[in-house]
Design an enzyme around this catalytic site. Sequence first.
Site, mmCIF file in Angstrom:
data_model
loop_
_atom_site.group_PDB
_atom_site.id
_atom_site.type_symbol
_atom_site.label_atom_id
_atom_site.label_comp_id
_atom_site.label_asym_id
_atom_site.label_seq_id
_atom_site.Cartn_x
_atom_site.Cartn_y
_atom_site.Cartn_z
ATOM 1 N N HIS A 146 42.351 37.126 39.825
ATOM 2 C CA HIS A 146 41.400 36.427 40.714
ATOM 3 C C HIS A 146 41.372 34.933 40.425
ATOM 4 C CE1 HIS A 146 39.063 40.387 41.540
ATOM 5 N NE2 HIS A 146 40.225 40.319 42.179
ATOM 6 N N ASP B 41 36.704 33.435 34.005
ATOM 7 C CA ASP B 41 36.053 32.602 32.977
ATOM 8 C C ASP B 41 37.022 32.024 31.943
ATOM 9 O OD1 ASP B 41 34.714 35.781 31.857
ATOM 10 O OD2 ASP B 41 36.616 34.854 31.289
ATOM 11 N N CYS C 38 37.650 14.405 46.276
ATOM 12 C CA CYS C 38 38.901 13.913 45.683
ATOM 13 C C CYS C 38 38.821 12.397 45.473
ATOM 14 C CB CYS C 38 40.057 14.245 46.633
ATOM 15 S SG CYS C 38 41.633 13.525 46.157
ATOM 16 N N GLY D 217 35.093 47.489 31.241
ATOM 17 C CA GLY D 217 34.030 46.749 31.941
ATOM 18 C C GLY D 217 34.317 46.402 33.379
ATOM 19 N N THR D 218 34.835 47.385 34.137
ATOM 20 C CA THR D 218 35.055 47.118 35.563
ATOM 21 C C THR D 218 34.658 48.327 36.398
ATOM 22 O OG1 THR D 218 36.685 46.528 37.266
ATOM 23 C CG2 THR D 218 37.510 47.816 35.423
ATOM 24 N N CYS E 272 44.868 16.649 49.940
ATOM 25 C CA CYS E 272 46.115 16.015 49.465
ATOM 26 C C CYS E 272 46.715 16.733 48.268
ATOM 27 C CB CYS E 272 45.835 14.537 49.107
ATOM 28 S SG CYS E 272 44.896 14.343 47.571
ATOM 29 N N GLN F 84 40.205 40.501 35.984
ATOM 30 C CA GLN F 84 39.595 40.080 37.255
ATOM 31 C C GLN F 84 38.645 38.906 36.998
ATOM 32 O OE1 GLN F 84 38.452 43.944 39.559
ATOM 33 N NE2 GLN F 84 38.498 44.411 37.363
ATOM 34 N N ASN G 87 33.005 51.674 29.175
ATOM 35 C CA ASN G 87 31.973 51.258 30.123
ATOM 36 C C ASN G 87 30.699 52.018 29.773
ATOM 37 O OD1 ASN G 87 30.400 50.804 32.519
ATOM 38 N ND2 ASN G 87 32.302 50.335 33.608
HETATM 39 N N1 APR Z 1 30.664 46.501 28.249
HETATM 40 C C1 APR Z 1 31.488 47.161 29.109
HETATM 41 N N2 APR Z 1 31.216 47.330 30.429
HETATM 42 C C2 APR Z 1 30.051 46.819 30.885
HETATM 43 C C3 APR Z 1 29.126 46.126 30.060
HETATM 44 C C4 APR Z 1 29.484 45.979 28.686
HETATM 45 N N3 APR Z 1 28.664 45.335 27.825
HETATM 46 N N4 APR Z 1 28.063 45.734 30.819
HETATM 47 C C5 APR Z 1 28.313 46.164 32.084
HETATM 48 N N5 APR Z 1 29.495 46.828 32.119
HETATM 49 C C6 APR Z 1 30.174 47.426 33.259
HETATM 50 C C7 APR Z 1 29.268 47.873 34.383
HETATM 51 O O1 APR Z 1 28.828 49.215 34.153
HETATM 52 C C8 APR Z 1 30.223 47.809 35.587
HETATM 53 O O2 APR Z 1 30.938 49.039 35.725
HETATM 54 O O3 APR Z 1 30.990 46.417 33.815
HETATM 55 C C9 APR Z 1 31.215 46.716 35.181
HETATM 56 C C10 APR Z 1 31.042 45.441 35.971
HETATM 57 O O4 APR Z 1 31.416 45.731 37.296
HETATM 58 P P1 APR Z 1 31.393 44.582 38.390
HETATM 59 O O5 APR Z 1 30.159 43.787 38.253
HETATM 60 O O6 APR Z 1 31.763 45.217 39.712
HETATM 61 O O7 APR Z 1 32.570 43.620 37.936
HETATM 62 P P2 APR Z 1 34.104 43.812 38.204
HETATM 63 O O8 APR Z 1 34.508 45.255 38.169
HETATM 64 O O9 APR Z 1 34.825 42.888 37.290
HETATM 65 O O10 APR Z 1 34.238 43.252 39.700
HETATM 66 C C11 APR Z 1 35.551 43.074 40.147
HETATM 67 O O11 APR Z 1 34.840 42.020 42.146
HETATM 68 O O12 APR Z 1 33.849 40.624 43.597
HETATM 69 C C12 APR Z 1 34.861 40.752 42.759
HETATM 70 O O13 APR Z 1 35.810 38.799 41.948
HETATM 71 C C13 APR Z 1 34.839 39.751 41.659
HETATM 72 O O14 APR Z 1 36.268 39.913 39.736
HETATM 73 C C14 APR Z 1 35.199 40.564 40.420
HETATM 74 C C15 APR Z 1 35.639 41.876 41.003
#
Ligand code: APR
Length: 259
Positions: free
Chosen positions: A126, A109, A156, A197-198, A137, A106, A223
């Site tokens: 994403h 970067d 542009c 990490g999501t 254009c 997601q 996580n």
């Molecule tokens: N290692 C692993 N996980 C981590 C770390 C770490 N060092 N630090 C934080 N986290 C976890 C947090 O606990 C959280 O659950 O990473 C997660 C980040 O969650 P979000 O900030 O919601 O990010 P993400 O899940 O990628 O969001 C999804 O939402 O708005 C959209 O486009 C945006 O791509 C993004 C999407």
Amino acid sequence: MNQAIERVARALQRAERILIITGAGLSADSGLPTYRGLGGLYNGKTAEGLPIEEALSGPMLRRDPALCWKYLAELGKACLSAQPNAGHQAIADLQRIKPACWVLTQNIDSYHRRAGSPAERLIEIHGELEPLYCQSCGAQSDELTAHLQRPLPPKCARCGGVLRPPVVLFEEMLPEQAIDQLYAELRKGFDVVLSVGTTASFPYIVEPLLRTRAAGGFTAEINPSRTEFSQAVDVHLQGRALDILPQLLGHIRGDKSLQ
Ligand code: APR
């Protein structure tokens, strides 16, 4: 924790088809802000008093490109000023060991590409920050860094239209090619899905995990906090991706120093 890591490593070792789902938490260890949770970008309002989801939306880019680009530039500068970390590297290493290991990220970067993940097994759902393209254009511009040093929004060179990055802004559709690729691979099934990490805020992120679990596959999560996934996975490895992913690879390689 070590037993749990060994259990996930064994499942990855045995697996043929693997899906690694990554979010902002993986790049948090590179110094990039996450979106939710502690210090998350979305927790506060912008200086204009708007939720960041509104400032970073497709309608805002059309209505007030300067405002939208103010926050796009912040994201862009953060991504360009940091680099992939050992977690991205470990995932790229696993993809070298496992030819049917895919990444669904997601993150915008481009750190997976820069860490060596093969583009043909990387689904950037994403989008990404470059190359910019003209909304009028269609001309492409590879100069994101230079544009971020000039007055915003970037224009542009050919027609003066407003440039934008190929990211999915809020209230915009997901890239069709990425979705088609994800569902084509999902139909083949995965032996292991590992979420890193999501917060798993979207159905297309939750679905691969639930489908794999329902089909008898192995699921795990890395996580520091608990998420929607935590009660559904076989193993929740509580900790940072930067610490855990290299240990997982160490077990998979049988590298005693990393165990
Ligand atoms: N290692 C692993 N996980 C981590 C770390 C770490 N060092 N630090 C934080 N986290 C976890 C947090 O606990 C959280 O659950 O990473 C997660 C980040 O969650 P979000 O900030 O919601 O990010 P993400 O899940 O990628 O969001 C999804 O939402 O708005 C959209 O486009 C945006 O791509 C993004 C999407």
